[in-house]
Design a protein around this motif. Sequence first.
Motif, mmCIF file in Angstrom:
data_model
loop_
_atom_site.group_PDB
_atom_site.id
_atom_site.type_symbol
_atom_site.label_atom_id
_atom_site.label_comp_id
_atom_site.label_asym_id
_atom_site.label_seq_id
_atom_site.Cartn_x
_atom_site.Cartn_y
_atom_site.Cartn_z
ATOM 1 N N GLY A 132 0.231 -1.319 -0.029
ATOM 2 C CA GLY A 132 -0.118 -0.063 0.124
ATOM 3 C C GLY A 132 0.930 1.119 0.348
ATOM 4 O O GLY A 132 0.187 2.029 0.348
ATOM 5 N N HIS A 133 2.114 0.937 -0.336
ATOM 6 C CA HIS A 133 2.700 2.560 -0.725
ATOM 7 C C HIS A 133 2.504 3.557 -1.609
ATOM 8 O O HIS A 133 2.789 3.369 -2.639
ATOM 9 C CB HIS A 133 4.428 2.397 -0.603
ATOM 10 C CG HIS A 133 4.951 1.390 0.159
ATOM 11 N ND1 HIS A 133 5.890 0.212 0.318
ATOM 12 C CD2 HIS A 133 4.417 1.254 1.824
ATOM 13 C CE1 HIS A 133 6.073 -0.419 1.703
ATOM 14 N NE2 HIS A 133 4.910 0.348 2.923
ATOM 15 N N GLU A 134 1.793 4.089 -1.187
ATOM 16 C CA GLU A 134 0.784 4.454 -2.925
ATOM 17 C C GLU A 134 2.387 5.707 -3.539
ATOM 18 O O GLU A 134 1.235 5.976 -4.847
ATOM 19 C CB GLU A 134 -0.763 5.456 -1.964
ATOM 20 C CG GLU A 134 -1.376 4.518 -2.236
ATOM 21 C CD GLU A 134 -3.168 5.019 -1.227
ATOM 22 O OE1 GLU A 134 -3.003 5.984 -1.834
ATOM 23 O OE2 GLU A 134 -3.848 4.878 -0.433
ATOM 24 N N ALA A 135 3.061 6.488 -2.975
ATOM 25 C CA ALA A 135 3.601 7.558 -3.086
ATOM 26 C C ALA A 135 4.766 7.029 -4.198
ATOM 27 O O ALA A 135 4.676 7.071 -5.427
ATOM 28 C CB ALA A 135 4.540 8.600 -2.110
ATOM 29 N N ILE A 136 5.194 5.892 -4.106
ATOM 30 C CA ILE A 136 5.848 4.989 -4.509
ATOM 31 C C ILE A 136 4.628 4.265 -5.772
ATOM 32 O O ILE A 136 5.715 4.276 -6.677
ATOM 33 C CB ILE A 136 6.709 3.896 -4.129
ATOM 34 C CG1 ILE A 136 7.820 4.601 -2.800
ATOM 35 C CG2 ILE A 136 7.732 2.998 -4.707
ATOM 36 C CD1 ILE A 136 8.869 3.667 -2.087
ATOM 37 N N LEU A 137 3.941 3.704 -5.175
ATOM 38 C CA LEU A 137 3.136 3.238 -6.697
ATOM 39 C C LEU A 137 3.235 4.271 -7.816
ATOM 40 O O LEU A 137 3.124 4.490 -8.885
ATOM 41 C CB LEU A 137 2.205 2.742 -5.921
ATOM 42 C CG LEU A 137 1.266 1.439 -7.183
ATOM 43 C CD1 LEU A 137 1.554 0.860 -7.000
ATOM 44 C CD2 LEU A 137 -0.396 1.997 -6.729
ATOM 45 N N LYS A 138 2.238 5.717 -7.363
ATOM 46 C CA LYS A 138 2.675 6.920 -8.602
ATOM 47 C C LYS A 138 3.885 6.806 -9.268
ATOM 48 O O LYS A 138 3.832 7.581 -10.229
ATOM 49 C CB LYS A 138 2.615 7.895 -7.479
ATOM 50 C CG LYS A 138 0.512 8.186 -7.413
ATOM 51 C CD LYS A 138 0.217 9.464 -6.601
ATOM 52 C CE LYS A 138 -0.955 8.882 -5.401
ATOM 53 N NZ LYS A 138 -1.403 10.483 -4.486
ATOM 54 N N HIS A 139 4.871 6.908 -8.687
ATOM 55 C CA HIS A 139 6.144 7.084 -8.926
ATOM 56 C C HIS A 139 6.554 5.880 -10.429
ATOM 57 O O HIS A 139 6.368 6.344 -11.383
ATOM 58 C CB HIS A 139 7.499 7.088 -8.175
ATOM 59 C CG HIS A 139 7.113 8.517 -7.372
ATOM 60 N ND1 HIS A 139 7.450 9.871 -8.033
ATOM 61 C CD2 HIS A 139 7.384 8.884 -6.262
ATOM 62 C CE1 HIS A 139 7.737 10.675 -7.523
ATOM 63 N NE2 HIS A 139 7.795 9.540 -5.635
ATOM 64 N N LEU A 140 6.188 4.948 -10.474
ATOM 65 C CA LEU A 140 6.623 3.798 -11.134
ATOM 66 C C LEU A 140 5.359 3.945 -12.584
ATOM 67 O O LEU A 140 6.074 2.977 -13.039
ATOM 68 C CB LEU A 140 5.944 1.853 -10.481
ATOM 69 C CG LEU A 140 7.312 1.828 -8.825
ATOM 70 C CD1 LEU A 140 6.837 1.089 -8.013
ATOM 71 C CD2 LEU A 140 8.672 1.489 -10.045
ATOM 72 N N LEU A 141 4.327 4.255 -11.382
ATOM 73 C CA LEU A 141 2.776 4.395 -12.882
ATOM 74 C C LEU A 141 3.739 4.325 -14.133
ATOM 75 O O LEU A 141 3.101 4.132 -15.264
ATOM 76 C CB LEU A 141 2.007 4.409 -12.394
ATOM 77 C CG LEU A 141 1.521 3.424 -10.903
ATOM 78 C CD1 LEU A 141 -0.199 3.932 -10.753
ATOM 79 C CD2 LEU A 141 1.089 1.939 -11.942
#
Length: 947
Positions: free
Chosen positions: A619-628
């Motif tokens: 659930g690491h949303e901030a990192i998820l956004k960078h990855l997406l």
Amino acid sequence: MSTGSCKIPGNPDIAGVGVRIAIYIQNLLCFIPAFWALADGKVTQGELDAAETQATTNLVLAFAILISSIVQAQTLGLTNYHASIVLNMSWMNNTNAFIYFLLYVQYKSQESNRRRVPPTWSAWARHIKDLAVSVIPGEYRARTNQIQPGHDSTDPEAGKSDDGIASVHDAQIDGGNDSRRGAKILVKRFVLLLGSLHLTLMAGLGLWLWSNIRTFGKGQGVSNECAAKHALVAILGKHVPFASEALRIASFIIYAIFLAPGINLLLPIAMFLGLYSFWRVLPIPKGIGRGETPADSPSRYPWLRFLICRVYNSIARRWSMFPPFIGLVFLLTVNLVFIVDIELALNQNGGLQDSEEAVWGFGQILAMLLLFMPLRDLTETILARRPKQRQKDLDMGLASAINAGNRSLVLTWLARGANPNARFEGNISAIHMACNVEKLDVVRTLLEGGADPNIPGQGRDRHVVENDNRGCLRLLDQLEAGTLDTAKALAQAAKNGYGAAIKFFIPSLPLPDWHWMKTAEYKQALSGIDVNTRAANGTTALLAAVEASPGFEGVIEFLLAVPGIDANASSNDGETPLIAAAMYNCEAAAKLLVVAPGIDVNAPTTDGRTPLSYAAEKGHEAILKHLLVAPGIDVSAPDNEGWSPLTYAAAKGRENVVNLLLAVPGIDVNEVVKLLLAAPGIDVNSQNIYGDTSLYHAAYGGHTGVVKLLLAVPGVDINAVSTDGSTALMAAARLSNAHDAVFELLLATPGVDVRARDDEGKTALTHAASIGQDSAVQLLLAVPGIEANTADIYGWTPLIHAAWAGHERIVRLLLATPGIEVNAATTSGGTALTFAVESGREDPTARLVERIVKLLLATPKIDVNVADNDGWTALIWAAFNGSLNLVRVLCTVPDIIVNVADIKHHLKHPPKGRRWEEPARMIRQDKCLKILEEFEASKKGRGQDVS
């Protein structure tokens, strides 16, 4: 042998003692600098050049004698006898070229050579080809497609050959001067060309002589005939007639082999390279440290142990020098053999030679005077050795001072003339050594002495080193004066390659105390030694810095800017820096990594999980956004189990993450349940690599709500089978009673196949019976048309599974089922009764087993005497297990057959196999047998047949 008046005219200019002595000395002298060059374990460019000069001088003199002999043979008349002597001396002269080649191979093969040619056949074949191609005119090479005229290499070193001079690339860059550059290569390696031509000229003279020794030369028929009849030649000390036919044929073949120029060098080259190849497969001896004792060394004599250690360590240090050393010993032996053979032949044929042979003429005096040239070359080598040795001593003193971390001693050795850019064992530089011992004051002292701050740099231009040295010192001064912060200093040092300066910046980096064990891994990398260095577990400096975040962002940024950094280098378990950032929620590190050159945002671990997978699960949303938003991101990449990032997010209930993923175009939603069922294009029957569907996983996990949602989806396949043939009903049947609701849902679904069998032939009823799913068994037995006697591929029915596993209630349910086959046997012949008795032990489960056995015995048509394939009945198993109560219970059955002798035989000779590996204690078996003997005796007393 009488020679009569037969005489061979004297030729002191060819075979005179002065000429012979001169040739012997000049050839033996060339071995002294060669052995000397190998003594210190390294062949330098200066030593190679000295060997080349001396070999060239000797070959020029050899050419003079050889050409003079050929001229005499065609004009004044050279006898066949003297021609053979000239040929023997010519073989000695050829060793000069071979000595140089040995040193050249060693020089090119050394680790310290920045354009090293490994001592392998393929590497040297390419090297020789490149040298040969380099001397071909550029226009011809262009026509034969060997180069492309006008091509400009991007390699900054491409303009130099392995020998430090113009190479084929020079010809490509400077097309108009390629012939001149090719000529430079010929001159630079002139000794090999000269040696090849000398071999060719010698071979030509040899073929002329041995084609017919009697007709050799001009006007010497009588002398030639005299030598052919009476002269003897020496071969390895043994005298052979000069006119021997075997000698003529052998000599003719040998000289024919060495006739073609260039090709005639291949045989000796192949022989010496073969020596290197053989040496490479031998184990490399390791030096003996202080306090260590070599195996089999004498323990009573310390001085002898010390001597052995020194000799052993000396051999270990010079191990790479043994191929050329052995080659030199071989060549020296060949020279000594030729000297002995020549002198033996002259002595043996003394009676044939004219007295003029001993006259000292101009030729002999000139030959002795020409000894000045090789003596001069040797003297120059010796004199050049002295300052070299002094410099070596100074440099070794500097190395000792650096290792001791003594700044004052370092200053002293530098003041005496030690080279601040000297390279030591392992090709390590002085500045490199100082960085390794973590002595910053020593590093600074070396820099002030003119050391190259670029740690790996070797063979760099002197002016470049001086400029970098000044720039590095200026950077350090600015940092210490406070006019430049650490981050900017770090970036500038990295850009310029000032590895030595970076050592000064490390103490200023934020290193949390609890991460002290991590620092060693990236300190080594930050020093400029190897930015991709790994720890024992495969951790790189970059990965260690990410794992140590926060606080290490400056280190991460620096490492990512270093040329050659591998941002995707993983540990032994496949963890990359980006995966670590996703796992540990290091947003700053992830932000730097996703834009790093060459980054692979989809690089997986060993189990196939990507950074996006970990970020979604946790659930690491901030990192998820960078990855997406990273280029090339694969949002549906499955792991080795077939789970995608969306699957992990849904399984963990990360609704925000699920929504982020669903918004990505092209997302694969086939393996997600609940929130994903409303997504367009859903394939509810999608399977992973094991053939498991979402319904199967939901049933296996006991997720009642998810199962209900999935069963409501049109087209759901309730009977979909996995790769092992399992269905969702079987998955629910083989779990605990906590999944009763799931089981009821599946069983109530129209079209569910209760008779489906997996790859082992087990049905849902079999699975439920074997694991004790009481309620599931009860529900299944109530289904119309259920087959309660369906056996798996091993013949095990649900009743046998339940009896073996001790599920009393399920046994009771199955025995009450109409048509149940109580005597059904497995492929091994066992029945529910025999397996129930076999499972019984004198332990807390014995009472349970006893109740199950009584249930079975109370069933009509039960066969109490049935035996399995090994002849074991329920009674034999009861005695084997020492189950006294079961023996008594079985003896109450009217139809029981008791044969004590047969039972004793089975107990004494059980079959081999796991089932018979744990018999009851002998005392319990004996008690069982006593009960049976009493029962047998009582039956006999009543006149009953017990056999």
